[in-house]
Design a protein around this motif. Structure first.
Motif, PDB file in Angstrom:
ATOM      1  N   ASN A 139       0.828  -1.210   0.000  1.00  0.00           N
ATOM      2  CA  ASN A 139       0.000   0.000   0.000  1.00  0.00           C
ATOM      3  C   ASN A 139       0.862   1.259   0.000  1.00  0.00           C
ATOM      4  O   ASN A 139       0.520   2.263  -0.626  1.00  0.00           O
ATOM      5  CB  ASN A 139      -0.961   0.004   1.186  1.00  0.00           C
ATOM      6  CG  ASN A 139      -0.252  -0.182   2.519  1.00  0.00           C
ATOM      7  OD1 ASN A 139       0.478  -1.146   2.720  1.00  0.00           O
ATOM      8  ND2 ASN A 139      -0.454   0.737   3.451  1.00  0.00           N
ATOM      9  N   ILE A 143      -0.147   0.599  -4.297  1.00  0.00           N
ATOM     10  CA  ILE A 143      -1.085  -0.389  -4.829  1.00  0.00           C
ATOM     11  C   ILE A 143      -2.464  -0.188  -4.198  1.00  0.00           C
ATOM     12  O   ILE A 143      -2.642  -0.366  -2.992  1.00  0.00           O
ATOM     13  CB  ILE A 143      -0.577  -1.817  -4.582  1.00  0.00           C
ATOM     14  CG1 ILE A 143       0.726  -2.034  -5.366  1.00  0.00           C
ATOM     15  CG2 ILE A 143      -1.625  -2.849  -4.994  1.00  0.00           C
ATOM     16  CD1 ILE A 143       1.375  -3.376  -5.148  1.00  0.00           C
ATOM     17  N   THR A 145      -6.474  -1.248  -4.329  1.00  0.00           N
ATOM     18  CA  THR A 145      -7.280  -2.393  -4.739  1.00  0.00           C
ATOM     19  C   THR A 145      -8.762  -2.150  -4.504  1.00  0.00           C
ATOM     20  O   THR A 145      -9.156  -1.152  -3.898  1.00  0.00           O
ATOM     21  CB  THR A 145      -6.870  -3.652  -3.944  1.00  0.00           C
ATOM     22  OG1 THR A 145      -7.363  -3.539  -2.592  1.00  0.00           O
ATOM     23  CG2 THR A 145      -5.364  -3.840  -3.908  1.00  0.00           C
ATOM     24  N   PRO A 154      -5.946  -5.228  -7.825  1.00  0.00           N
ATOM     25  CA  PRO A 154      -5.499  -3.843  -7.981  1.00  0.00           C
ATOM     26  C   PRO A 154      -6.370  -3.084  -8.975  1.00  0.00           C
ATOM     27  O   PRO A 154      -6.781  -3.632 -10.004  1.00  0.00           O
ATOM     28  CB  PRO A 154      -4.070  -3.997  -8.517  1.00  0.00           C
ATOM     29  CG  PRO A 154      -3.629  -5.355  -8.075  1.00  0.00           C
ATOM     30  CD  PRO A 154      -4.875  -6.195  -8.124  1.00  0.00           C
ATOM     31  N   THR A 159      -3.611   2.645  -9.431  1.00  0.00           N
ATOM     32  CA  THR A 159      -2.358   2.031  -8.986  1.00  0.00           C
ATOM     33  C   THR A 159      -1.192   2.444  -9.876  1.00  0.00           C
ATOM     34  O   THR A 159      -0.107   2.767  -9.395  1.00  0.00           O
ATOM     35  CB  THR A 159      -2.499   0.497  -8.979  1.00  0.00           C
ATOM     36  OG1 THR A 159      -3.422   0.117  -7.952  1.00  0.00           O
ATOM     37  CG2 THR A 159      -1.165  -0.184  -8.715  1.00  0.00           C
ATOM     38  N   GLY A 184      -2.011  -4.701  -0.429  1.00  0.00           N
ATOM     39  CA  GLY A 184      -2.374  -3.396  -0.963  1.00  0.00           C
ATOM     40  C   GLY A 184      -3.296  -2.715   0.028  1.00  0.00           C
ATOM     41  O   GLY A 184      -3.355  -3.072   1.207  1.00  0.00           O
ATOM     42  N   THR A 202       1.812  -8.913  -7.323  1.00  0.00           N
ATOM     43  CA  THR A 202       2.347  -7.592  -6.972  1.00  0.00           C
ATOM     44  C   THR A 202       3.485  -7.208  -7.906  1.00  0.00           C
ATOM     45  O   THR A 202       3.569  -6.068  -8.378  1.00  0.00           O
ATOM     46  CB  THR A 202       2.854  -7.598  -5.517  1.00  0.00           C
ATOM     47  OG1 THR A 202       1.791  -7.922  -4.629  1.00  0.00           O
ATOM     48  CG2 THR A 202       3.422  -6.232  -5.133  1.00  0.00           C
ATOM     49  N   THR A 205       2.195  -6.180 -11.250  1.00  0.00           N
ATOM     50  CA  THR A 205       1.474  -4.903 -11.112  1.00  0.00           C
ATOM     51  C   THR A 205       2.453  -3.746 -11.042  1.00  0.00           C
ATOM     52  O   THR A 205       2.286  -2.722 -11.715  1.00  0.00           O
ATOM     53  CB  THR A 205       0.587  -4.934  -9.853  1.00  0.00           C
ATOM     54  OG1 THR A 205      -0.398  -5.965  -9.985  1.00  0.00           O
ATOM     55  CG2 THR A 205      -0.107  -3.604  -9.634  1.00  0.00           C
ATOM     56  N   SER A 209       3.241  -0.901 -13.961  1.00  0.00           N
ATOM     57  CA  SER A 209       3.048   0.501 -13.569  1.00  0.00           C
ATOM     58  C   SER A 209       4.254   1.365 -13.903  1.00  0.00           C
ATOM     59  O   SER A 209       4.106   2.529 -14.289  1.00  0.00           O
ATOM     60  CB  SER A 209       2.755   0.584 -12.064  1.00  0.00           C
ATOM     61  OG  SER A 209       1.558  -0.091 -11.736  1.00  0.00           O
TER      62      SER A 209
END
Length: 459
Positions: A139, A143, A145, A154, A159, A184, A202, A205, A209
């Protein structure tokens, strides 16, 4: 190797990488299971036992920190960070024990501490190797969610913006962000978890990003394999697979990859390597959006999902009746039952579904209460079946694959009770008795020559 030694090796590997690096780590071995055990003790009203278990986690964490970090200045900083996190953990457990209940929200908060603690230790171990590192909970990394505690997803637009800003800023400062995986927070700031295996999720993700050049998923496995090596002695590491193939393999439990791991990357062309954290000289398996021509012509692996149940749903009222299938699936969904495999005969008089065995009683009850005597006249349940799947783009447009599957099964005296293949032809799946599962896997592995040159032996 002992756990502190693994952390030291991981830190040395990360610190040795040139350029901008982000590390995403899991909880230390056994910690998440121990935290789940605390939840169980609280549910039973055993607050004393829960506090004792928490003390055990705290001792273990301090032992890991002492063994993984040797520079006194780094140890002091790490000790202060762990003191704060462990005090917060102790306070949470005391509160949960006092209330005597575990909610999905409090469970996620509790489980998040495994990754929070490990990221602090790994960041300190990296820092003492002349590379600046900073630990971040998922978090804290940005991230965000939905609020589906225990299996959150997510929200990629939000995010992406937050992670790129936070992680990108640290990278510009020459800092290695060490992100605790699996964790997250929803839009209200409440801690969520992504489900077991969520560290891989994660990683992809974060990688999507920040538009990473490449993503590595590292574990004790050398890469994606042609079969489970504990079952098939000739199983080999695959050199290259497509994203679509990797998704199919993840759904069938390959390397215990979180099934959603590849979702953040599907709209990108970021390559991924699945490789060993121990045997770092092995390049692993390349997962790419554009595999080479030779890779596209091969069948990749045979895999299996065990401990399922098959339900055959029959009724003359189903024939030609619009919405029958929708009613069946809505009823099962309302009971919280996930349908893993479906088959319907051309006469429309029956639909067969495969579900987890643990959902069997709930599914049968829901169907009998909701539809029996109306649409459904008879339910036949087979409680112990396995799904075996042949996966690979080499099946696309190839005549005779199904006949070879049946032939291989028949040669071992195995009865195939159901078979399906999607229009993409990436996956041909069939159902056998649970006890026949591994024999079927070995038979197909041999039939299609999956252990032949074109992959690499594990180890």
């Amino acid at each position: 190797m002992d756990e502190p030694g693994k952390i030291r090796d991981a830190a040395a590997f990360v610190a040795s990488q040139g350029g901008e690096v982000v590390a995403v780590c899991s909880a230390a071995s056994g910690t998440t299971d121990n935290l789940m055990g605390i939840s169980g003790l609280i549910r039973k009203g055993d607050g004393k036992g829960a506090r004792a278990a928490a003390d055990g986690i705290m001792r273990y964490t301090r032992e890991l920190a002492e063994g993984a970090v040797s520079v006194e200045e780094d140890r002091e900083r790490l000790s202060a960070a762990l003191d704060g996190a462990l005090a917060e953990l102790n306070g949470l457990i005391d509160g949960m024990a006092l209330l005597g209940e575990v909610t999905p929200r409090s469970s996620d908060y509790l489980l998040s501490f495994g990754e929070r603690l490990s990221s602090e230790i790994l960041a300190s171990a990296i820092s003492e190797r002349d590379r600046k590192a900073e630990a971040l909970a998922g978090n804290e990394a940005g991230i965000v969610t939905d609020s589906n505690f225990g299996g959150a997803r997510p929200l990629m637009d939000t995010t992406g913006l937050r992670v790129s800003k936070k992680i990108g800023g640290l990278l510009l400062e020459g800092v290695i962000p060490v992100v605790g995986g699996f964790v997250g927070a929803d839009q209200y700031g409440r801690i969520t978890t992504l489900g077991r295996g969520g560290t891989d999720y994660t990683a992809t993700t974060v990688g999507a990003s920040i538009k990473a050049d490449e993503i590595w998923l590292m574990s004790d496995m050398d890469g994606l394999m042609t079969a489970n090596p504990r079952v098939v002695g000739g199983a080999r590491v695959l050199d290259e697979v497509s994203y679509a193939e990797a998704v199919e393999m993840a759904m069938f439990g390959a390397k215990q990859i979180h099934p959603r791991t590849f979702e953040p990357l599907m709209g990108t062309r970021i390559p991924m390597r699945i490789r060993s954290a121990v045997n770092t000289g092995n390049p692993g398996t390349l997962v790419t959006a554009s595999p080479g021509p030779e890779s596209g012509r091969t069948i990749k692996c045979v895999s299996a999902l065990r401990h399922n149940a098959l339900i055959d749903i029959r009724g003359g009222g189903m024939v030609g009746e619009a919405g029958t299938a929708a009613g069946i699936f809505s009823t099962l969904a309302g009971a919280g039952v996930n349908v893993m495999m479906i088959s319907q005969n051309p006469s429309e008089s029956s639909i067969t579904v495969v579900i987890k065995k643990s959902d069997m009683d709930r599914a049968v009850d829901a169907l009998e209460i909701g539809l029996a005597g109306k649409v459904i006249k008879k339910l036949e349940v087979t409680p112990d079946v396995a799904i075996v799947a042949l996966i690979g783009s080499g099946m696309r447009g190839t005549v005779g694959i199904a006949s070879r599957v049946f032939g291989a099964a028949a040669s071992k005296g195995l009865n195939v009770v159901m078979i399906t293949q999607g229009s993409s032809e990436l996956n041909l799946a069939f159902v056998v008795g649970d006890d026949d599962c591994w024999e079927a896997v070995r038979a197909l592995h041999d039939e299609f020559g999956l252990g032949a040159p074109g992959g690499r032996a594990a180890g």
